[in-house]
Design an enzyme around this catalytic site. Structure first.
Site, PDB file in Angstrom:
ATOM      1  N   CYS A   1     -10.935 -13.905  13.517  1.00  0.00           N
ATOM      2  CA  CYS A   1     -10.634 -14.807  12.391  1.00  0.00           C
ATOM      3  C   CYS A   1     -10.904 -16.261  12.753  1.00  0.00           C
ATOM      4  O   CYS A   1     -11.299 -17.050  11.902  1.00  0.00           O
ATOM      5  CB  CYS A   1      -9.182 -14.649  11.963  1.00  0.00           C
TER       6      CYS A   1
ATOM      7  N   GLU B   1      -1.685 -14.898   7.030  1.00  0.00           N
ATOM      8  CA  GLU B   1      -2.632 -15.326   8.067  1.00  0.00           C
ATOM      9  C   GLU B   1      -4.015 -14.902   7.591  1.00  0.00           C
ATOM     10  O   GLU B   1      -4.388 -13.734   7.706  1.00  0.00           O
ATOM     11  CB  GLU B   1      -2.277 -14.650   9.405  1.00  0.00           C
TER      12      GLU B   1
HETATM   13  P1  NAD Z   1      -8.374  -6.962   4.654  1.00  0.00           P
HETATM   14  O1  NAD Z   1      -7.717  -8.043   3.887  1.00  0.00           O
HETATM   15  O2  NAD Z   1      -9.450  -6.171   4.000  1.00  0.00           O
HETATM   16  O3  NAD Z   1      -7.286  -5.857   5.138  1.00  0.00           O
HETATM   17  C1  NAD Z   1      -6.081  -6.207   5.789  1.00  0.00           C
HETATM   18  C2  NAD Z   1      -5.024  -5.157   5.472  1.00  0.00           C
HETATM   19  O4  NAD Z   1      -4.823  -5.089   4.062  1.00  0.00           O
HETATM   20  C3  NAD Z   1      -5.337  -3.745   5.939  1.00  0.00           C
HETATM   21  O5  NAD Z   1      -4.188  -3.211   6.575  1.00  0.00           O
HETATM   22  C4  NAD Z   1      -5.644  -2.988   4.660  1.00  0.00           C
HETATM   23  O6  NAD Z   1      -5.190  -1.660   4.692  1.00  0.00           O
HETATM   24  C5  NAD Z   1      -4.890  -3.741   3.598  1.00  0.00           C
HETATM   25  N1  NAD Z   1      -5.612  -3.744   2.312  1.00  0.00           N
HETATM   26  C6  NAD Z   1      -6.957  -3.809   2.109  1.00  0.00           C
HETATM   27  N2  NAD Z   1      -7.232  -3.819   0.783  1.00  0.00           N
HETATM   28  C7  NAD Z   1      -6.050  -3.750   0.133  1.00  0.00           C
HETATM   29  C8  NAD Z   1      -5.684  -3.716  -1.249  1.00  0.00           C
HETATM   30  N3  NAD Z   1      -6.582  -3.759  -2.227  1.00  0.00           N
HETATM   31  N4  NAD Z   1      -4.366  -3.657  -1.539  1.00  0.00           N
HETATM   32  C9  NAD Z   1      -3.438  -3.619  -0.573  1.00  0.00           C
HETATM   33  N5  NAD Z   1      -3.740  -3.636   0.750  1.00  0.00           N
HETATM   34  C10 NAD Z   1      -5.022  -3.692   1.099  1.00  0.00           C
HETATM   35  O7  NAD Z   1      -8.870  -7.655   5.994  1.00  0.00           O
HETATM   36  P2  NAD Z   1      -9.729  -7.044   7.173  1.00  0.00           P
HETATM   37  O8  NAD Z   1     -11.093  -6.701   6.685  1.00  0.00           O
HETATM   38  O9  NAD Z   1      -8.955  -5.969   7.862  1.00  0.00           O
HETATM   39  O10 NAD Z   1      -9.811  -8.321   8.150  1.00  0.00           O
HETATM   40  C11 NAD Z   1     -10.760  -9.315   7.969  1.00  0.00           C
HETATM   41  C12 NAD Z   1     -10.178 -10.588   7.397  1.00  0.00           C
HETATM   42  O11 NAD Z   1      -8.957 -10.901   8.027  1.00  0.00           O
HETATM   43  C13 NAD Z   1     -11.068 -11.796   7.627  1.00  0.00           C
HETATM   44  O12 NAD Z   1     -11.073 -12.600   6.471  1.00  0.00           O
HETATM   45  C14 NAD Z   1     -10.393 -12.521   8.774  1.00  0.00           C
HETATM   46  O13 NAD Z   1     -10.685 -13.887   8.860  1.00  0.00           O
HETATM   47  C15 NAD Z   1      -8.972 -12.257   8.476  1.00  0.00           C
HETATM   48  N6  NAD Z   1      -8.169 -12.371   9.692  1.00  0.00           N
HETATM   49  C16 NAD Z   1      -7.271 -13.387   9.815  1.00  0.00           C
HETATM   50  C17 NAD Z   1      -6.537 -13.516  10.985  1.00  0.00           C
HETATM   51  C18 NAD Z   1      -5.523 -14.613  11.194  1.00  0.00           C
HETATM   52  O14 NAD Z   1      -4.752 -14.520  12.145  1.00  0.00           O
HETATM   53  N7  NAD Z   1      -5.476 -15.650  10.368  1.00  0.00           N
HETATM   54  C19 NAD Z   1      -6.732 -12.612  12.013  1.00  0.00           C
HETATM   55  C20 NAD Z   1      -7.652 -11.589  11.845  1.00  0.00           C
HETATM   56  C21 NAD Z   1      -8.361 -11.467  10.675  1.00  0.00           C
END
Ligand code: NAD
Length: 486
Positions: free
Chosen positions: A249, A215
């Site tokens: 998002c 997602e």
């Molecule tokens: P992110 O991808 O930075 O982090 C999400 C998760 O991944 C966190 O739990 C984090 O601990 C983990 N993570 C971060 N870096 C990592 C790495 N290098 N290796 C492994 N795990 C890692 O996202 P965010 O900043 O928390 O959220 C923002 C993004 O999420 C935006 O792009 C937004 O559009 C998207 N989003 C999508 C939805 C949806 O339902 N489609 C909903 C909310 C947010």
């Protein structure tokens, strides 16, 4: 937040796997009991969730109820209502050539499912997938976002009380813990977050051939030409954009309209913002804050040198950024004699990494709404098709023809007319992206499908051994008969 020592990660996954192997997650009664336990976890601790969300994101109690807790409760109730029917084995069709034979379709759980959540809706995006995971009879390992620490800590504390047998495990922590988790073998991974980390998750999953639901995000566009309902539509647009300070998002990312409509739209948005959050949104209990300084600085840099039409006030110490509307210049000319609807006609994409304006180069994910004037709805379609398929597309128009134009000539996770965000709360609809905005979908029956394996069970009785026709030695007559039956 207490980061988990590395050894705890494999242990949590092993414990979940043992529990799944014991068969205790499978009976329908056990599934409904777990869904009720999740319901109790939320309803008996509502206030604690409100406090945690306020601490992490300055999320008001009203918004916490509306966009986090109630969404999950609705999903649980919907699932409890339909679970028996979804779980009932279906009859599978068997072609005449295989008669006599019977087939059934059995849904079976996948095993241990990892759910990785982001920080922006830290309760909903962790526990809503869990509803489907438990309903389908799986065990779960949850990884809340380290960037919403109060919520992560609360969930990690509550889960062992409401799931004492360990069917749901929580692993707290950041990148090292998630990396460690991704080394383990899961039977499915649900990841919500950015495309960058989504790629990391998918690569790690590939090592174990683990299926994924991704997602992701992206720039969700808006088309606006509803002169007849200007104020009503602008209010809905402003609400969708500035809820959770734009950190959603599916938040409208940028608005396209014709140049002559820009001044009226700006006025209407100003009025809507004042109506909902007052003349100084900083003092409103209902207006959120940017999650951390890093995100604040990123947004401030995006605003540098732009023409601010509304808002723009900010305070780094408080991570406050006012609801902000900016107008950006019209993109350059398109090539070719016919500015058609297909990809490939746009000279320089108006949106995407090569866009002419910084606000149009990446997902904004904050309370800044650029208005991009374009010549027509057809040009807006071209702009959308010039880059990645978005997670959502919002169309505010009174024209049925314009609605059809966007529905039929663009691709996005979802299309919503005359509103924003609301499709997320429709439990009966699949929620997910397409292309760069995600892989797979969930919610309601779609979660059930995503987290179950649909297993055909075929029985061909030994009496009336018609299979002999398909076995050597082959005869012309036998083969002719098989061909006719097939
Ligand atoms: P992110 O991808 O930075 O982090 C999400 C998760 O991944 C966190 O739990 C984090 O601990 C983990 N993570 C971060 N870096 C990592 C790495 N290098 N290796 C492994 N795990 C890692 O996202 P965010 O900043 O928390 O959220 C923002 C993004 O999420 C935006 O792009 C937004 O559009 C998207 N989003 C999508 C939805 C949806 O339902 N489609 C909903 C909310 C947010």
């Amino acid at each position: 937040m207490t980061p988990e020592p590395a050894s705890i990660v494999p242990r949590a996954v092993n414990d979940a796997r043992h529990l799944f192997a014991s068969g205790r997650t499978r009976p329908l009664a056990a599934r409904t009991a777990r869904l009720r336990a999740l319901r109790a976890l939320l309803t008996e601790n509502q206030q604690a969730f409100e406090v945690a969300l306020w601490s992490d994101l300055h999320k008001s109690a009203g918004e916490a109820q509306l966009t986090e807790i109630n969404v999950i409760l609705a999903e649980i109730d919907h699932t409890l209502r339909h679970l028996r029917r979804w779980a009932r084995p279906g009859r599978g069709p068997v072609p005449v050539a295989l008669w006599p034979a019977r087939a059934r379709l059995l849904s079976e759980p996948l095993g241990v499912v990892l759910v990785i959540a982001p920080w922006n809706y830290p309760v909903q995006l962790l526990l809503n997938p869990l509803v489907g995971v438990l309903a389908a009879g799986n065990a779960a390992v949850l990884k809340p976002s380290e960037l919403a620490p109060a919520t992560a800590e609360l969930i990690a504390r509550l889960v062992p009380t409401y799931f004492p047998d360990g069917a749901v495990r929580v692993v707290e922590g950041g990148i090292p813990e998630t990396t460690e988790l991704l080394l383990q073998r899961f039977d499915h991974i649900v990841f919500t977050g950015s495309g960058t980390v989504g790629r990391i998750v998918m690569k790690a999953a590939a090592e174990h051939l683990t299926p994924v639901t991704l997602e992701l995000g992206g720039k969700s566009p808006v088309w606006f030409d509803d002169d007849a309902h200007l104020h009503q539509a602008a209010r809905r647009l402003a609400w969708a954009k500035f809820t959770n300070a734009g950190q959603t998002c599916v938040a409208p990312d940028y608005v396209m309209t014709t140049p002559d409509r820009v001044p009226a739209l700006v006025d209407a948005l100003r009025r809507a913002i004042t109506d909902m959050w007052g003349t100084d949104p900083r003092t409103s209990r209902d207006y959120g804050r940017i999650v951390n300084e890093r995100q604040f600085d990123r947004l401030a840099a995006l605003l540098h040198g732009t023409e601010v039409a509304i808002g723009g006030e900010r305070d780094r110490a408080e991570r406050y950024l006012a609801p902000t509307v900016v107008t950006v210049p019209t993109p350059g000319p398109t090539t070719g004699p016919d500015p058609g609807l297909d990809r490939g006609h746009v000279d320089r994409p108006a949106v995407g990494p090569d866009a002419h304006h910084p606000l149009l180069r990446e997902e904004i994910f904050g309370p800044v709404l650029p208005i991009l004037p374009v010549a027509s709805a057809e040009q807006a379609v071209q702009v959308i098709n010039g880059w990645d398929k978005p997670l959502a597309l919002y169309v505010f128009t009174s024209s049925a023809r314009t609605r059809r134009l966007f529905e039929q000539h663009t691709s996005s996770g979802a299309v919503v007319h005359d509103a924003g965000l609301i499709h997320v709360a429709a439990t009966g609809l699949p929620f997910g992206g397409v292309g760069a905005s995600g892989i797979g979908s969930y919610h309601g029956a779609y979660s059930w499908r995503a987290f179950s394996h649909l297993k055909p069970v075929v029985h061909k009785p030994l009496i009336m051994d018609t299979l002999r026709l398909a076995q050597p030695p082959f005869t012309r007559r036998g083969l002719r008969l098989v061909k006719r039956l097939m």
